[in-house]
Design a protein around this motif. Structure first.
Motif, PDB file in Angstrom:
ATOM      1  N   VAL A  14       0.848  -1.195   0.000  1.00 58.77           N
ATOM      2  CA  VAL A  14       0.000   0.000   0.000  1.00 58.77           C
ATOM      3  C   VAL A  14       0.883   1.243   0.000  1.00 58.77           C
ATOM      4  CG1 VAL A  14      -0.134   0.057   2.528  1.00 58.77           C
ATOM      5  CG2 VAL A  14      -1.974   1.079   1.180  1.00 58.77           C
ATOM      6  N   SER A  15       0.418   2.313  -0.613  1.00 50.76           N
ATOM      7  CA  SER A  15       1.168   3.563  -0.611  1.00 50.76           C
ATOM      8  C   SER A  15       1.005   4.271   0.729  1.00 50.76           C
ATOM      9  CB  SER A  15       0.677   4.483  -1.734  1.00 50.76           C
ATOM     10  OG  SER A  15      -0.646   4.939  -1.457  1.00 50.76           O
ATOM     11  N   ALA A  16       1.906   5.211   1.018  1.00 52.27           N
ATOM     12  CA  ALA A  16       1.832   5.969   2.275  1.00 52.27           C
ATOM     13  C   ALA A  16       0.532   6.768   2.342  1.00 52.27           C
ATOM     14  CB  ALA A  16       3.036   6.889   2.395  1.00 52.27           C
ATOM     15  N   GLN A  17       0.109   7.345   1.225  1.00 54.23           N
ATOM     16  CA  GLN A  17      -1.117   8.148   1.198  1.00 54.23           C
ATOM     17  C   GLN A  17      -2.346   7.293   1.502  1.00 54.23           C
ATOM     18  OE1 GLN A  17      -2.048   9.808  -2.667  1.00 54.23           O
ATOM     19  NE2 GLN A  17      -3.461  11.315  -1.825  1.00 54.23           N
ATOM     20  N   THR A  18      -2.429   6.124   0.865  1.00 47.09           N
ATOM     21  CA  THR A  18      -3.574   5.239   1.094  1.00 47.09           C
ATOM     22  C   THR A  18      -3.555   4.705   2.523  1.00 47.09           C
ATOM     23  OG1 THR A  18      -3.614   4.615  -1.238  1.00 47.09           O
ATOM     24  CG2 THR A  18      -4.750   3.154   0.279  1.00 47.09           C
ATOM     25  N   LEU A  19      -2.371   4.440   3.052  1.00 48.51           N
ATOM     26  CA  LEU A  19      -2.239   3.964   4.425  1.00 48.51           C
ATOM     27  C   LEU A  19      -2.805   4.983   5.406  1.00 48.51           C
ATOM     28  CD1 LEU A  19      -1.182   2.021   6.579  1.00 48.51           C
ATOM     29  CD2 LEU A  19       1.083   3.081   6.327  1.00 48.51           C
ATOM     30  N   ARG A  20      -2.519   6.254   5.187  1.00 47.77           N
ATOM     31  CA  ARG A  20      -3.048   7.293   6.080  1.00 47.77           C
ATOM     32  C   ARG A  20      -4.573   7.333   6.030  1.00 47.77           C
ATOM     33  NH1 ARG A  20       0.817  10.623   8.142  1.00 47.77           N
ATOM     34  NH2 ARG A  20       2.868  10.596   7.116  1.00 47.77           N
ATOM     35  N   ARG A  21      -5.139   7.204   4.836  1.00 42.90           N
ATOM     36  CA  ARG A  21      -6.604   7.187   4.703  1.00 42.90           C
ATOM     37  C   ARG A  21      -7.202   5.988   5.439  1.00 42.90           C
ATOM     38  NH1 ARG A  21      -7.416   6.961  -1.483  1.00 42.90           N
ATOM     39  NH2 ARG A  21      -9.545   6.413  -0.837  1.00 42.90           N
ATOM     40  N   ALA A  22      -6.566   4.848   5.272  1.00 42.60           N
ATOM     41  CA  ALA A  22      -7.062   3.628   5.918  1.00 42.60           C
ATOM     42  C   ALA A  22      -7.000   3.733   7.434  1.00 42.60           C
ATOM     43  CB  ALA A  22      -6.232   2.436   5.446  1.00 42.60           C
ATOM     44  N   HIS A  23      -5.914   4.294   7.940  1.00 45.16           N
ATOM     45  CA  HIS A  23      -5.683   4.381   9.382  1.00 45.16           C
ATOM     46  C   HIS A  23      -6.707   5.292  10.066  1.00 45.16           C
ATOM     47  CE1 HIS A  23      -3.149   3.486  12.806  1.00 45.16           C
ATOM     48  NE2 HIS A  23      -2.949   4.771  13.070  1.00 45.16           N
ATOM     49  N   GLN A  24      -7.298   6.219   9.308  1.00 45.12           N
ATOM     50  CA  GLN A  24      -8.326   7.104   9.857  1.00 45.12           C
ATOM     51  C   GLN A  24      -9.653   6.362  10.060  1.00 45.12           C
ATOM     52  OE1 GLN A  24      -8.403  10.390   7.075  1.00 45.12           O
ATOM     53  NE2 GLN A  24      -6.917  11.568   8.265  1.00 45.12           N
ATOM     54  N   VAL A  25      -9.856   5.301   9.290  1.00 44.00           N
ATOM     55  CA  VAL A  25     -11.090   4.513   9.398  1.00 44.00           C
ATOM     56  C   VAL A  25     -11.022   3.557  10.578  1.00 44.00           C
ATOM     57  CG1 VAL A  25     -12.585   2.839   8.217  1.00 44.00           C
ATOM     58  CG2 VAL A  25     -11.488   4.671   6.918  1.00 44.00           C
ATOM     59  N   HIS A  26      -9.898   2.877  10.709  1.00 44.37           N
ATOM     60  CA  HIS A  26      -9.675   1.916  11.803  1.00 44.37           C
ATOM     61  C   HIS A  26      -8.172   1.754  11.960  1.00 44.37           C
ATOM     62  CE1 HIS A  26      -9.344  -1.964  13.902  1.00 44.37           C
ATOM     63  NE2 HIS A  26     -10.572  -1.733  14.331  1.00 44.37           N
ATOM     64  N   PRO A  27      -7.670   1.633  13.200  1.00 42.52           N
ATOM     65  CA  PRO A  27      -6.228   1.458  13.385  1.00 42.52           C
ATOM     66  C   PRO A  27      -5.681   0.282  12.564  1.00 42.52           C
ATOM     67  CG  PRO A  27      -7.298   1.847  15.493  1.00 42.52           C
ATOM     68  CD  PRO A  27      -8.402   1.664  14.484  1.00 42.52           C
ATOM     69  N   ILE A  28      -4.643   0.551  11.798  1.00 46.54           N
ATOM     70  CA  ILE A  28      -3.982  -0.479  11.009  1.00 46.54           C
ATOM     71  C   ILE A  28      -2.820  -1.022  11.839  1.00 46.54           C
ATOM     72  CG2 ILE A  28      -2.759  -0.991   8.863  1.00 46.54           C
ATOM     73  CD1 ILE A  28      -5.739  -0.257   8.507  1.00 46.54           C
ATOM     74  N   ALA A  29      -2.781  -2.328  12.033  1.00 48.95           N
ATOM     75  CA  ALA A  29      -1.731  -2.936  12.857  1.00 48.95           C
ATOM     76  C   ALA A  29      -0.429  -3.091  12.089  1.00 48.95           C
ATOM     77  CB  ALA A  29      -2.198  -4.301  13.371  1.00 48.95           C
ATOM     78  N   SER A  30      -0.542  -3.381  10.781  1.00 52.08           N
ATOM     79  CA  SER A  30       0.679  -3.676  10.026  1.00 52.08           C
ATOM     80  C   SER A  30       0.510  -3.409   8.540  1.00 52.08           C
ATOM     81  CB  SER A  30       1.062  -5.150  10.211  1.00 52.08           C
ATOM     82  OG  SER A  30       0.082  -5.981   9.606  1.00 52.08           O
ATOM     83  N   VAL A  31       1.639  -3.183   7.910  1.00 50.40           N
ATOM     84  CA  VAL A  31       1.735  -3.142   6.453  1.00 50.40           C
ATOM     85  C   VAL A  31       2.730  -4.212   6.040  1.00 50.40           C
ATOM     86  CG1 VAL A  31       2.574  -1.829   4.463  1.00 50.40           C
ATOM     87  CG2 VAL A  31       1.141  -0.710   6.175  1.00 50.40           C
ATOM     88  N   GLN A  32       2.340  -5.024   5.076  1.00 49.69           N
ATOM     89  CA  GLN A  32       3.252  -6.050   4.575  1.00 49.69           C
ATOM     90  C   GLN A  32       3.665  -5.712   3.148  1.00 49.69           C
ATOM     91  OE1 GLN A  32       3.432 -10.840   3.591  1.00 49.69           O
ATOM     92  NE2 GLN A  32       2.086 -10.140   5.225  1.00 49.69           N
ATOM     93  N   SER A  33       4.961  -5.579   2.933  1.00 56.90           N
ATOM     94  CA  SER A  33       5.490  -5.296   1.607  1.00 56.90           C
ATOM     95  C   SER A  33       6.835  -5.992   1.458  1.00 56.90           C
ATOM     96  CB  SER A  33       5.668  -3.791   1.381  1.00 56.90           C
ATOM     97  OG  SER A  33       4.425  -3.124   1.343  1.00 56.90           O
ATOM     98  N   GLU A  34       7.244  -6.167   0.220  1.00 60.40           N
ATOM     99  CA  GLU A  34       8.558  -6.758  -0.010  1.00 60.40           C
ATOM    100  C   GLU A  34       9.624  -5.769   0.449  1.00 60.40           C
ATOM    101  OE1 GLU A  34      11.279  -8.791  -3.553  1.00 60.40           O
ATOM    102  OE2 GLU A  34       9.194  -8.245  -3.966  1.00 60.40           O
ATOM    103  N   TYR A  35      10.603  -6.263   1.186  1.00 63.41           N
ATOM    104  CA  TYR A  35      11.665  -5.395   1.695  1.00 63.41           C
ATOM    105  C   TYR A  35      12.892  -6.239   2.003  1.00 63.41           C
ATOM    106  CZ  TYR A  35      13.867  -1.602   4.402  1.00 63.41           C
ATOM    107  OH  TYR A  35      14.709  -0.613   4.859  1.00 63.41           O
ATOM    108  N   SER A  36      14.008  -5.831   1.430  1.00 60.86           N
ATOM    109  CA  SER A  36      15.262  -6.567   1.629  1.00 60.86           C
ATOM    110  C   SER A  36      16.399  -5.705   1.111  1.00 60.86           C
ATOM    111  CB  SER A  36      15.228  -7.896   0.863  1.00 60.86           C
ATOM    112  OG  SER A  36      15.234  -7.650  -0.541  1.00 60.86           O
ATOM    113  N   LEU A  37      17.593  -6.230   1.170  1.00 60.49           N
ATOM    114  CA  LEU A  37      18.735  -5.514   0.611  1.00 60.49           C
ATOM    115  C   LEU A  37      18.507  -5.139  -0.846  1.00 60.49           C
ATOM    116  CD1 LEU A  37      21.826  -7.417   2.057  1.00 60.49           C
ATOM    117  CD2 LEU A  37      21.352  -4.978   2.284  1.00 60.49           C
TER     118      LEU A  37
END
Length: 332
Positions: A159-182
């Motif tokens: 999810v993008s940072a902007q969409t995450l902020r919108r989602a978090h206003q509706v209900h607390p979001i516990a986590s974001v899962q995305s690919e992340y590594s070196l």
């Protein structure tokens, strides 16, 4: 290094276990070893790896059933995370759609509860943001599941940072899962990792070992079975493979100096990126699980971080992380 971390209000193991590869994508589908997969899940729980991550689309559907069987009599030991949102055709497994409608999410949750054989899911995640459904509708439906006692926490994926902020206003979001590594630093570059930290949201790093490439186990494209997903990934093809292999060799050199494996160094680097980051390396074998857990004892010093950055800076990996069609579905 702390052995537990926070996903919003929830305490989970600092390293989780991705269960996808036990059922699909990596290796021949007719060569699955269910006994070893279940033994790996049991060993994870013994080692204090409480976070188990699956999804309805893995298999499809069979991975949740496998995890459910593994948790019989052990449900209380696990923090169980699953996902909905990617819809696959029963006729053609390669056909995929995205659905984030309220009606779909609630039906998908009921189906996951049955397959997992549990009364409640600890973390229910939207696998991909549906471009045709406002994120507010999707999160409201997931919030209803929390109110109904079927879900404890809500997560989003890619999810993008902007969409995450919108989602978090509706209900607390516990986590974001995305690919992340070196070799995949997108969450750094697009501000998602920083937004999670700001909002008190945990970050689940999937494929923290670069889909196995950062382990140093793979030396040739031909090492992958014919039906292995990675044969279709740009980073594993042609010149990209050769260039990325050179990067891994440099990581192996640093790992040797620290007295750990390349896998452990890559995981320790991911853990060092913030106390809210929880890598979820996937494996279907106990020996690799135990190696991954050993990363918790590897400390990345500022000098180590500089050395790693010098040989493997952001953007160094050759090739996109997904084929073009799949890249288009990311960062909703």
């Amino acid at each position: 290094m702390a052995k537990t971390r926070k996903l919003g209000a929830f305490d989970v193991s600092a390293v989780g276990l991705g269960c996808m590869g036990m059922s699909e994508f990596y290796g021949p589908s007719n060569g699955r070893d269910e006994a070893e997969s279940i033994a790996t899940i049991h060993r994870a729980l013994e080692l204090g790896v409480t976070l188990l991550d699956t999804a309805d689309m893995y298999g499809p559907y069979t991975n949740e059933e496998l995890v459910g069987r593994a948790l019989r009599g052990r449900r209380h030991q696990a923090f169980l995370a699953t996902k909905c949102g990617i819809v696959r055709s029963s006729e053609d497994k390669s056909v995929r759609g995205v659905n984030g409608s309220a009606e779909y999410i609630k039906k998908a949750c009921e189906a996951s509860l049955k397959r997992l054989q549990v009364d409640v899911i600890d973390l229910y995640q939207l696998h991909r943001v549906d471009p045709n459904t406002p994120i507010e509708e999707s999160v409201s439906a997931m919030a209803d599941l929390v109110k109904a006692g079927k879900v404890r926490g809500i997560g989003l994926s890619e999810v993008s940072a902007q969409t995450l902020r919108r989602a978090h206003q509706v209900h607390p979001i516990a986590s974001v899962q995305s690919e992340y590594s070196l070799w995949t630093r997108d969450p750094d570059e697009d501000g998602v990792l920083a937004t999670c930290k700001e909002l008190g949201i945990g970050f689940l790093a999937y494929s923290p070992l670069g889909r196995g490439f950062l382990t140093g186990q793979y030396k040739r494209f031909e090492d992958f079975p014919e039906d292995d997903y990675r044969r279709n990934s740009p980073r594993f093809q042609g010149e990209n493979f050769a260039k990325n292999l050179e990067l891994v060799k440099k990581v192996e050199g640093i790992a040797k100096e620290k007295g750990c494996t390349a896998s452990q160094l890559a995981l320790a680097w991911t853990l060092s990126r913030g106390d809210h980051v929880v890598p979820i390396p996937g494996t279907k074998r106990r020996k690799y699980l135990e190696e991954n857990v050993g990363a918790l004892d590897v400390i990345i010093t500022p000098e180590d971080a500089k050395a790693i950055e010098a040989v493997f800076p952001a953007g160094a990996a050759a090739g996109q992380r997904y084929p073009e069609a799949m890249m288009a579905r990311l960062r909703g």
